[in-house]
Design a protein around this motif. Structure first.
Motif, PDB file in Angstrom:
ATOM      1  N   ASP A 168       0.826  -1.213   0.000  1.00 10.63           N
ATOM      2  CA  ASP A 168       0.000   0.000   0.000  1.00 10.63           C
ATOM      3  C   ASP A 168       0.858   1.259   0.000  1.00 10.63           C
ATOM      4  OD1 ASP A 168      -2.456  -1.278  -0.035  1.00 10.63           O
ATOM      5  OD2 ASP A 168      -2.510  -1.485   2.143  1.00 10.63           O
ATOM      6  N   GLY A 169       0.321   2.276  -0.650  1.00  9.79           N
ATOM      7  CA  GLY A 169       0.984   3.568  -0.721  1.00  9.79           C
ATOM      8  C   GLY A 169       0.071   4.534  -1.448  1.00  9.79           C
ATOM      9  N   PRO A 170       0.445   5.808  -1.522  1.00  7.03           N
ATOM     10  CA  PRO A 170      -0.396   6.802  -2.201  1.00  7.03           C
ATOM     11  C   PRO A 170      -0.363   6.614  -3.718  1.00  7.03           C
ATOM     12  CG  PRO A 170       1.695   7.773  -1.602  1.00  7.03           C
ATOM     13  CD  PRO A 170       1.695   6.403  -0.999  1.00  7.03           C
ATOM     14  N   ALA A 171      -1.332   7.226  -4.384  1.00  2.00           N
ATOM     15  CA  ALA A 171      -1.305   7.252  -5.851  1.00  2.00           C
ATOM     16  C   ALA A 171      -0.060   8.009  -6.289  1.00  2.00           C
ATOM     17  CB  ALA A 171      -2.568   7.928  -6.379  1.00  2.00           C
ATOM     18  N   ARG A 172       0.664   7.457  -7.250  1.00  2.03           N
ATOM     19  CA  ARG A 172       1.936   8.040  -7.647  1.00  2.03           C
ATOM     20  C   ARG A 172       1.992   8.268  -9.156  1.00  2.03           C
ATOM     21  NH1 ARG A 172       5.992   7.173  -3.680  1.00  2.03           N
ATOM     22  NH2 ARG A 172       5.361   5.719  -2.022  1.00  2.03           N
ATOM     23  N   HIS A 173       2.667   9.358  -9.544  1.00  4.75           N
ATOM     24  CA  HIS A 173       3.003   9.538 -10.950  1.00  4.75           C
ATOM     25  C   HIS A 173       4.051   8.487 -11.304  1.00  4.75           C
ATOM     26  CE1 HIS A 173       5.091  11.280 -14.454  1.00  4.75           C
ATOM     27  NE2 HIS A 173       3.909  11.807 -14.736  1.00  4.75           N
ATOM     28  N   PRO A 174       4.070   7.996 -12.563  1.00  6.38           N
ATOM     29  CA  PRO A 174       5.028   6.945 -12.920  1.00  6.38           C
ATOM     30  C   PRO A 174       6.492   7.277 -12.637  1.00  6.38           C
ATOM     31  CG  PRO A 174       3.321   7.085 -14.582  1.00  6.38           C
ATOM     32  CD  PRO A 174       3.086   8.221 -13.634  1.00  6.38           C
ATOM     33  N   TYR A 175       6.892   8.544 -12.719  1.00  7.64           N
ATOM     34  CA  TYR A 175       8.273   8.872 -12.378  1.00  7.64           C
ATOM     35  C   TYR A 175       8.612   8.457 -10.946  1.00  7.64           C
ATOM     36  CZ  TYR A 175       9.617  11.703 -16.476  1.00  7.64           C
ATOM     37  OH  TYR A 175       9.960  12.129 -17.734  1.00  7.64           O
ATOM     38  N   TRP A 201       8.310   5.692 -18.670  1.00  4.05           N
ATOM     39  CA  TRP A 201       8.977   6.757 -17.925  1.00  4.05           C
ATOM     40  C   TRP A 201      10.288   6.223 -17.373  1.00  4.05           C
ATOM     41  CZ3 TRP A 201       3.774   6.189 -18.251  1.00  4.05           C
ATOM     42  CH2 TRP A 201       2.984   7.339 -18.473  1.00  4.05           C
ATOM     43  N   ILE A 202      11.375   6.989 -17.552  1.00  6.64           N
ATOM     44  CA  ILE A 202      12.685   6.542 -17.093  1.00  6.64           C
ATOM     45  C   ILE A 202      13.372   7.635 -16.274  1.00  6.64           C
ATOM     46  CG2 ILE A 202      13.873   7.334 -19.212  1.00  6.64           C
ATOM     47  CD1 ILE A 202      15.708   4.880 -18.937  1.00  6.64           C
ATOM     48  N   LYS A 203      14.036   7.215 -15.222  1.00  6.41           N
ATOM     49  CA  LYS A 203      14.923   8.079 -14.448  1.00  6.41           C
ATOM     50  C   LYS A 203      16.338   7.512 -14.575  1.00  6.41           C
ATOM     51  CE  LYS A 203      12.443  10.395 -10.710  1.00  6.41           C
ATOM     52  NZ  LYS A 203      12.327  10.511  -9.229  1.00  6.41           N
ATOM     53  N   ILE A 204      17.248   8.356 -15.045  1.00  5.79           N
ATOM     54  CA  ILE A 204      18.646   7.949 -15.191  1.00  5.79           C
ATOM     55  C   ILE A 204      19.440   8.517 -14.022  1.00  5.79           C
ATOM     56  CG2 ILE A 204      20.701   8.091 -16.649  1.00  5.79           C
ATOM     57  CD1 ILE A 204      18.785   8.429 -19.047  1.00  5.79           C
ATOM     58  N   GLU A 205      20.148   7.668 -13.324  1.00  5.76           N
ATOM     59  CA  GLU A 205      20.948   8.073 -12.166  1.00  5.76           C
ATOM     60  C   GLU A 205      22.327   7.419 -12.286  1.00  5.76           C
ATOM     61  OE1 GLU A 205      18.634   6.698  -8.917  1.00  5.76           O
ATOM     62  OE2 GLU A 205      17.033   8.186  -9.184  1.00  5.76           O
ATOM     63  N   GLY A 206      23.365   8.246 -12.299  1.00  3.48           N
ATOM     64  CA  GLY A 206      24.713   7.715 -12.458  1.00  3.48           C
ATOM     65  C   GLY A 206      24.913   7.017 -13.789  1.00  3.48           C
ATOM     66  N   GLY A 207      24.206   7.479 -14.810  1.00  3.11           N
ATOM     67  CA  GLY A 207      24.312   6.888 -16.135  1.00  3.11           C
ATOM     68  C   GLY A 207      23.588   5.566 -16.293  1.00  3.11           C
ATOM     69  N   LYS A 208      22.913   5.117 -15.236  1.00  2.00           N
ATOM     70  CA  LYS A 208      22.174   3.857 -15.258  1.00  2.00           C
ATOM     71  C   LYS A 208      20.687   4.114 -14.986  1.00  2.00           C
ATOM     72  CE  LYS A 208      25.968   1.430 -15.713  1.00  2.00           C
ATOM     73  NZ  LYS A 208      26.297   0.693 -16.960  1.00  2.00           N
ATOM     74  N   ILE A 209      19.878   3.080 -15.164  1.00  2.00           N
ATOM     75  CA  ILE A 209      18.442   3.224 -14.889  1.00  2.00           C
ATOM     76  C   ILE A 209      18.228   3.212 -13.385  1.00  2.00           C
ATOM     77  CG2 ILE A 209      16.156   2.185 -15.166  1.00  2.00           C
ATOM     78  CD1 ILE A 209      17.138   0.990 -17.807  1.00  2.00           C
ATOM     79  N   GLY A 210      17.730   4.340 -12.855  1.00  2.46           N
ATOM     80  CA  GLY A 210      17.417   4.434 -11.438  1.00  2.46           C
ATOM     81  C   GLY A 210      15.997   3.988 -11.152  1.00  2.46           C
ATOM     82  N   ASN A 211      15.082   4.330 -12.055  1.00  4.57           N
ATOM     83  CA  ASN A 211      13.685   3.881 -11.932  1.00  4.57           C
ATOM     84  C   ASN A 211      13.090   3.813 -13.331  1.00  4.57           C
ATOM     85  OD1 ASN A 211      11.311   3.023 -10.765  1.00  4.57           O
ATOM     86  ND2 ASN A 211      10.607   5.068 -10.213  1.00  4.57           N
ATOM     87  N   TYR A 212      12.258   2.816 -13.557  1.00  9.10           N
ATOM     88  CA  TYR A 212      11.607   2.649 -14.856  1.00  9.10           C
ATOM     89  C   TYR A 212      10.199   2.140 -14.603  1.00  9.10           C
ATOM     90  CZ  TYR A 212      11.457   1.816 -19.923  1.00  9.10           C
ATOM     91  OH  TYR A 212      11.181   1.896 -21.256  1.00  9.10           O
ATOM     92  N   GLN A 213       9.228   2.854 -15.166  1.00  7.22           N
ATOM     93  CA  GLN A 213       7.828   2.447 -15.037  1.00  7.22           C
ATOM     94  C   GLN A 213       7.152   2.587 -16.390  1.00  7.22           C
ATOM     95  OE1 GLN A 213       6.164   1.375 -12.101  1.00  7.22           O
ATOM     96  NE2 GLN A 213       8.206   1.337 -11.165  1.00  7.22           N
ATOM     97  N   TYR A 214       6.272   1.650 -16.701  1.00 11.88           N
ATOM     98  CA  TYR A 214       5.462   1.840 -17.898  1.00 11.88           C
ATOM     99  C   TYR A 214       4.024   1.443 -17.620  1.00 11.88           C
ATOM    100  CZ  TYR A 214       7.160  -2.991 -19.137  1.00 11.88           C
ATOM    101  OH  TYR A 214       7.538  -4.306 -19.162  1.00 11.88           O
ATOM    102  N   VAL A 215       3.126   2.255 -18.165  1.00  8.73           N
ATOM    103  CA  VAL A 215       1.691   2.047 -18.001  1.00  8.73           C
ATOM    104  C   VAL A 215       1.144   1.667 -19.367  1.00  8.73           C
ATOM    105  CG1 VAL A 215      -0.492   3.029 -17.211  1.00  8.73           C
ATOM    106  CG2 VAL A 215       1.674   3.812 -16.200  1.00  8.73           C
ATOM    107  N   VAL A 216       0.685   0.434 -19.481  1.00 10.03           N
ATOM    108  CA  VAL A 216       0.309  -0.107 -20.783  1.00 10.03           C
ATOM    109  C   VAL A 216      -1.200  -0.004 -20.993  1.00 10.03           C
ATOM    110  CG1 VAL A 216       2.259  -1.679 -20.593  1.00 10.03           C
ATOM    111  CG2 VAL A 216      -0.024  -2.492 -20.019  1.00 10.03           C
ATOM    112  N   PRO A 217      -1.666  -0.142 -22.251  1.00  9.50           N
ATOM    113  CA  PRO A 217      -3.100   0.007 -22.524  1.00  9.50           C
ATOM    114  C   PRO A 217      -3.997  -0.896 -21.684  1.00  9.50           C
ATOM    115  CG  PRO A 217      -1.877   0.047 -24.573  1.00  9.50           C
ATOM    116  CD  PRO A 217      -0.881  -0.279 -23.503  1.00  9.50           C
ATOM    117  N   SER A 218      -3.610  -2.164 -21.527  1.00 12.79           N
ATOM    118  CA  SER A 218      -4.479  -3.061 -20.770  1.00 12.79           C
ATOM    119  C   SER A 218      -4.435  -2.772 -19.278  1.00 12.79           C
ATOM    120  CB  SER A 218      -4.115  -4.531 -21.045  1.00 12.79           C
ATOM    121  OG  SER A 218      -4.504  -4.885 -22.353  1.00 12.79           O
ATOM    122  N   THR A 219      -3.421  -2.036 -18.802  1.00 10.96           N
ATOM    123  CA  THR A 219      -3.448  -1.561 -17.416  1.00 10.96           C
ATOM    124  C   THR A 219      -4.552  -0.527 -17.266  1.00 10.96           C
ATOM    125  OG1 THR A 219      -1.053  -1.859 -17.362  1.00 10.96           O
ATOM    126  CG2 THR A 219      -2.045  -0.685 -15.523  1.00 10.96           C
TER     127      THR A 219
END
Length: 549
Positions: A325-332, A467-485
């Motif tokens: 559980d947690g709050p509603a979040r933007h994909p970033y 949505w991608i966050k790059i940290e230190g030249g690597k992927i720090g966070n990656y989220q995708y929201v697809v049509p069937s979601t």
């Protein structure tokens, strides 16, 4: 309390889906949509090179491969501040357009048509009358009494052998089937023709993408198929495109109209309320203004007020999903943290799905062909509005019929025509660029130490965002929201139903033990998760299980 029945599995889907409905008074009065598989690709990507992301995410599915790849590279393009060359933009559009042509044909004929077409009824058809019907409604290349007699004999051979193959589990003879035998035989023949064509259509991805599925020519900064930009390659792509577009216009669209004329009541069944499209097929540097399919949001079915859609207003919540559980979040800021205990299916008062609940400004939204066509129609799109108006006129139904299962099915075909016609112009633009000496397909760049990027696309099944966050030249966070979601997500904290849950409410069901009508609405969304619809009967305290086509 109404009846509930279990239908397991539903085929003609990709993935693992459970739909539970409650039926009372011959109609669905409640519904729950549950994704039954956890993938966790977002977790796999963490710490990897951003340039590799698209190779992973296109493995999310065996159908939607290219679309995830292009959305992913667009997210990294955005993060590093790239504008890709014209030729790269055109080739990405052509590959995406080929996905529309292939995907929508396969969906209508092989994943959805059999919800409307009774295969066994075709055995009662008169081949001569079928030929006359086909000549009247379509311009299919194959035809004539002898041809339809041969198709009928092939079906009879299946039946006589006791092995119906792909048609073995279904509700043939169900009272909800309305097509006469001749129309059923015509549709069976076109089912077979579409099987042959789809293999040809898939080859378009191989011409500029290397192979299908999982094309290999996409890279951050453009595409890698410079050596393929020859006259022969382009001519081959154009030839297959025209072959496919000919079938779409002369067979697919006439078949939709023929089937729809017998099911006009479905123009009032299976609708939703809010619609979202990111739009797609950029025509220049300025997005979203240059998008061939426009971006927008429709609230409460109001086509007179279509606002611009902004990705910043998208959130996902997990109140009813099997995540911590947690709050509603933007994909970033999104998190993919599955519950620590074994998931318990609790549709009435707890969590019941692996699918999160996306919302736009807190609202559930349908995405996909109907959303795109409605937004284009409301905006007066020069190509799509005439197609819609002409179709409504031919069927003799009002524009309100678009908000339905039937409207969703028709919209898919109409946008295939529009996108296919636009593709020829893009091909000619590519040819002119090359003639002028421009063969550039890649823009160099340097990967930043930290950055954020988003890749928005509207793919055959609907709005897709990475949505991608790059940290230190690597992927720090990656989220995708697809049509069937978007379409198959569960209820949220406010109790708002997901779009498919909403669409199923009010669906008539003639026989709870054979819920064919439920399949029609579920399949009309072209779900990419699949495999079961579950309906339970508390009155009899029993669970019925049926295999269906």
């Amino acid at each position: 309390m109404g009846k509930r029945v279990v239908v397991d599995p539903i085929t003609r889907l990709e993935g693992h889906l459970r739909i539970e409905v409650e039926i009372a008074g011959g109609k669905v009065v409640n519904a729950w949509s549950s994704g039954q598989m956890f993938r966790g690709i977002e977790l796999i990507l963490k710490g990897r090179d951003p340039r590799d992301a698209h190779h992973f995410v296109q493995r999310s599915c065996g159908v939607c491969t290219y679309v995830h790849a292009v959305s992913s590279v667009r997210a990294v393009d955005n993060a590093v501040g790239l504008t890709i060359p014209k030729n790269a933009r055109i080739i990405r559009n052509l590959l995406h357009g080929a996905q529309y042509q292939h995907d929508h044909l396969v969906h209508f004929y092989h994943l959805h048509a059999l919800d409307w077409v009774d295969i066994l009824s075709a055995l009662k058809a008169d081949p001569k009358q079928t030929a006359a019907l086909a000549d009247n409604v379509s311009n299919a290349k194959a035809g004539g009494a002898a041809y339809y007699r041969q198709v009928q004999q092939r079906i009879q051979t299946f039946v006589d052998s006791g092995q119906l193959g792909p048609f073995s589990n279904a509700y043939w003879g169900h009272p909800a089937y309305k097509l006469p035998p001749e129309a059923n035989l015509m549709a069976c023949a076109h089912y077979i023709e579409a099987l042959r064509l789809q293999a040809r259509t898939a080859r378009m991805h191989a011409i500029f993408g290397g192979k299908n599925p999982h094309p290999q020519s996409l890279v951050v900064g453009g595409v890698t198929c410079v050596a393929d930009l020859t006259a022969d390659r382009i001519a081959e792509f154009l030839y297959i495109h025209k072959e496919t577009q000919d079938f779409i216009k002369n067979v697919y669209i006439p078949d939709i109209l023929a089937v729809a004329s017998y099911y006009k009541d479905w123009g009032g069944i299976g609708g939703t309320t809010n619609f979202l499209a990111y739009g797609d097929f950029p025509g220049g540097d300025a997005e979203p203004d240059s998008l061939y399919l426009p971006r927008g949001i429709i609230k409460k079915r109001d086509l007179t007020k279509i606002d611009m859609a902004h990705q910043e207003k998208v959130t996902e919540e997990v109140t009813r999903a099997w995540y911590l559980d947690g709050p509603a979040r933007h994909p970033y800021e999104g998190e993919t943290k599955p519950v620590e205990e074994d998931p318990q299916y609790k549709p009435d008062n707890g969590k019941y799905s692996w699918i999160k609940a996306p919302r736009y400004e807190g609202l559930p939204c349908e995405v996909g062909p109907l959303a795109r066509v409605l937004i284009a129609y409301g905006k007066g799109h020069g190509d799509i509005k005439p197609l819609v108006d002409s179709t409504l006129q031919k069927l003799g139904v009002p524009a309100t019929a678009l908000f339905s299962t039937l409207g969703r099915t028709a919209a898919r075909g109409l946008e295939t025509v529009a996108v296919g016609d636009a593709m020829e112009g893009w091909i000619m633009e590519l040819v002119e660029n090359i003639k002028g000496g421009d063969k550039k397909t890649y823009e160099p760049y340097e990967m930043p130490d930290s950055a954020m990027g988003v890749g928005l696309n509207d793919v055959p099944r609907g709005a897709l965002g990475h949505w991608i966050k790059i940290e230190g030249g690597k992927i720090g966070n990656y989220q995708y929201v697809v049509p069937s979601t978007w379409n198959f997500g569960p209820r949220d904290q406010k109790g708002q139903l997901g779009p498919v849950e909403e669409a199923l409410i009010g669906t008539p069901v003639a026989d709870p033990k054979q819920p064919l009508e439920v399949l029609r609405t579920v399949h009309s969304f072209d779900p990419c998760i699949a495999c079961a619809v579950h309906v339970i009967d508390p009155d009899a305290n029993a669970v019925y299980r049926f295999k269906v086509l």
